[in-house]
Design a protein around this motif. Sequence first.
Motif, PDB file in Angstrom:
ATOM      1  N   TYR A   1      10.902  -7.858 -14.075  1.00 47.78           N
ATOM      2  CA  TYR A   1      10.473  -8.425 -15.353  1.00 47.78           C
ATOM      3  C   TYR A   1       9.016  -8.893 -15.341  1.00 47.78           C
ATOM      4  CZ  TYR A   1      15.395  -8.209 -16.554  1.00 47.78           C
ATOM      5  OH  TYR A   1      16.673  -7.751 -16.786  1.00 47.78           O
TER       6      TYR A   1
ATOM      7  N   TYR B   1      11.779  -2.798 -17.175  1.00 49.68           N
ATOM      8  CA  TYR B   1      11.410  -4.173 -16.843  1.00 49.68           C
ATOM      9  C   TYR B   1      12.232  -4.705 -15.683  1.00 49.68           C
ATOM     10  CZ  TYR B   1       8.187  -5.129 -20.731  1.00 49.68           C
ATOM     11  OH  TYR B   1       7.106  -5.145 -21.569  1.00 49.68           O
TER      12      TYR B   1
ATOM     13  N   THR C   1       4.662  -2.778 -26.019  1.00 50.74           N
ATOM     14  CA  THR C   1       5.565  -1.725 -25.540  1.00 50.74           C
ATOM     15  C   THR C   1       6.239  -1.023 -26.709  1.00 50.74           C
ATOM     16  OG1 THR C   1       5.985  -2.976 -23.506  1.00 50.74           O
ATOM     17  CG2 THR C   1       7.556  -1.235 -24.062  1.00 50.74           C
TER      18      THR C   1
ATOM     19  N   LEU D   1      10.330 -13.006 -20.220  1.00 46.98           N
ATOM     20  CA  LEU D   1      10.666 -11.622 -20.550  1.00 46.98           C
ATOM     21  C   LEU D   1      12.128 -11.337 -20.260  1.00 46.98           C
ATOM     22  CD1 LEU D   1       7.475  -9.732 -19.309  1.00 46.98           C
ATOM     23  CD2 LEU D   1       8.425  -9.613 -21.618  1.00 46.98           C
TER      24      LEU D   1
ATOM     25  N   ILE E   1       3.994  -5.956 -18.235  1.00 47.46           N
ATOM     26  CA  ILE E   1       3.401  -4.627 -18.055  1.00 47.46           C
ATOM     27  C   ILE E   1       1.899  -4.652 -18.329  1.00 47.46           C
ATOM     28  CG2 ILE E   1       3.396  -2.247 -18.908  1.00 47.46           C
ATOM     29  CD1 ILE E   1       6.306  -2.530 -19.590  1.00 47.46           C
TER      30      ILE E   1
END
Length: 702
Positions: free
Chosen positions: A168, A163, A225, A138, A171
């Motif tokens: 990071y 993030y 997201t 990420l 989520i």
Amino acid sequence: MAVAATFLAVSATSALAQGDAPRNNAAELAIDAAIPLPEPANVPPPTASDFKLDTTATVSPGPAKTPDKTPDLAKTPEQAKAPEPTKPLDAVAAPAAEPAKTMASPPAATATAPEPAKDPVKAASNIPAADQPVADRLRDLIATKGARYFDRKTERAAVEKFYTGRDYAPIWTQAGNLTATAKGVIARLRDAAADGLNPADYPVPDFSAAAATPDALAEADLKLTESMLDYARQAQSGRMHWSQVSADIQYPEHPVDPNEVLANVTTAKDASAALESYNPPHKLYKLLKAKLAELRGGSDGAPIIIDDGQPLKYTPARGKNAPEAEAQMSDPRVPKLRAKLGLTENADDIRYDAKVAAAVRKFQESADLKPTGVLDDRTVKALNTPKRDKQIDTILVNMERWRWLPRDLGAPALGDAYVILNIPDYTLKVMQRGAQVWTTRVVTGKPGQHATPLLSETMKFITVNPTWNVPPSIIYNEYLPALQQDPTVLDRMGLRLERARDGSIHISQPPGEANALGRIRFNFPNKFLVYQHDTPDKHLFAREDRAFSHGCMRVQYPDQYASVLLNIAMPGERYTPERIRSMYGSSEIDLKFPTPIPVNITYQTAFVDDAGKLQFRKDVYGRDATMISILKNGRGKDLENVVAHAQPSYARPRGPLPSAVNVSDNSFSSGSGPNFFERLFGGGSPTPPAPVGRPVRRVFTR
């Protein structure tokens, strides 16, 4: 032996002297942190092997001694692995007096080459080991390909900040499994159609297939997201921008904050409800949503099919003594027709009476058929159209228009009071504390150039006995051409023409019973130069379709309207319609509101009435057709483009006048006195806004 003993004594003394000394610099603290300290109770006495001999000194070799096989607990792992050196027989150290303090001081050899300190970021990370590869990926994706997922700068910055704040960590997953929050968000995105949105605009990645690699999980995390932010933005502000529909729409922007969305949804107990909350909170929006579900789900039972047959027509009875039955046709299909049209009274009556004919006429208008009131073949076919797709489309665009309106329609200081005017229904309502206070009929603008604009503004004052300052558009398009045909037309209409020194023209009508604005004007300054007012043409309020004005809104009972508003704004003054009428005369009177009252001009062709019935109105300005076309033919985020339109002209008209035209003696100077905007709305009103665009349509992105 002498050298070793001396070195041991010096080292021990140094340790005693420095054992309690604080470490002041980062290097010394790092050295301390790198040396493991055993418990004081388990510290063995130091041996000669703990100290490095001075190789520069001359030492007489002695007989060799068999090395001690007992493990040295004070050695570091590196020292334990190293080969044991041969020790001189006389290099025997005496036990230190305070072994704990002695061991607190690092050996000289270790101090010269300390272990490097650990990475502070990784040391502070709380990411589970199973999620660390996804977090690393990420970090790389956001740094190198963030713009591919989030093309809006505000969203990209918010995502990067969010993030980063969580190191990071993903989520939506933990150890490759979807969290409860993720499941709630996915459920809301897949049910977007319930709120009149398109689920295809918010794709949900396949986490089950993505679980194989950290790369796929990281990409799926960012895609979900992205879809969540797209949903929140469009649910709150709309799938399309109102400027794409028409140049005569102006609503305040209320963009969603992506930082707030990320924080709100990811910390909510119910992520689905948190995301749904970005849809309009208005009662009428929620009622439309419920009706949309009914139409799609068929909760109103099996469809009613009207059979073909002879045309049915209602003819009013002729003559005072003619029986009504002789003017009505009878047909066994009429009961089904009554049920289809929602007529519950006399449900089994087979007569095609006036009420049935009126309901048929209204349906024909909604179906773009000629409103004859005759049940002919085309009307029967339209009635039998499967599940009324046109009605669903109409509801969808009306739900979209609710997204453009302010979230808070009223003034909190006045019990959330506000005015709402629905153009296609030709009605105005005053609302307070969620309930209707008063309502009246209105006349609105003609279709085309004189359409009444959609806007939200605040009413600041009422003018009794207003002067009508003719808008420039009417002067240009109507009065100047009329003067060329008849130079006396303005005098006969009671209008007054003034010419400034620069040649500009101003036309006005003084207060009075014949004034085009009637006796009262309701002022909410706006860029379209429209307002609400009385009218001497009272007969127009009896019409079913009432689109006759140049854009302003004529109110049927202005004295009652004024008293209702004044009692909301100034409850202690006790204004009555009689008190308002007592002010009628030849001089302007401004009644200013201490707190302005919001005015919302809307376009609701589909709404639920107070009885809970779904109502449809004629698309008088063609707004529905334009929006349906945009939604069906638009592509992706192009729907959210902002189009800049030309602003209305505030310049005073200029031009030659016929020689016979009567020009007022007290002509005004163009450099003094109120400008036209101030003449229109009163001296305390602001100057008009600066133009935001050129006549050519320009496209921007929200």
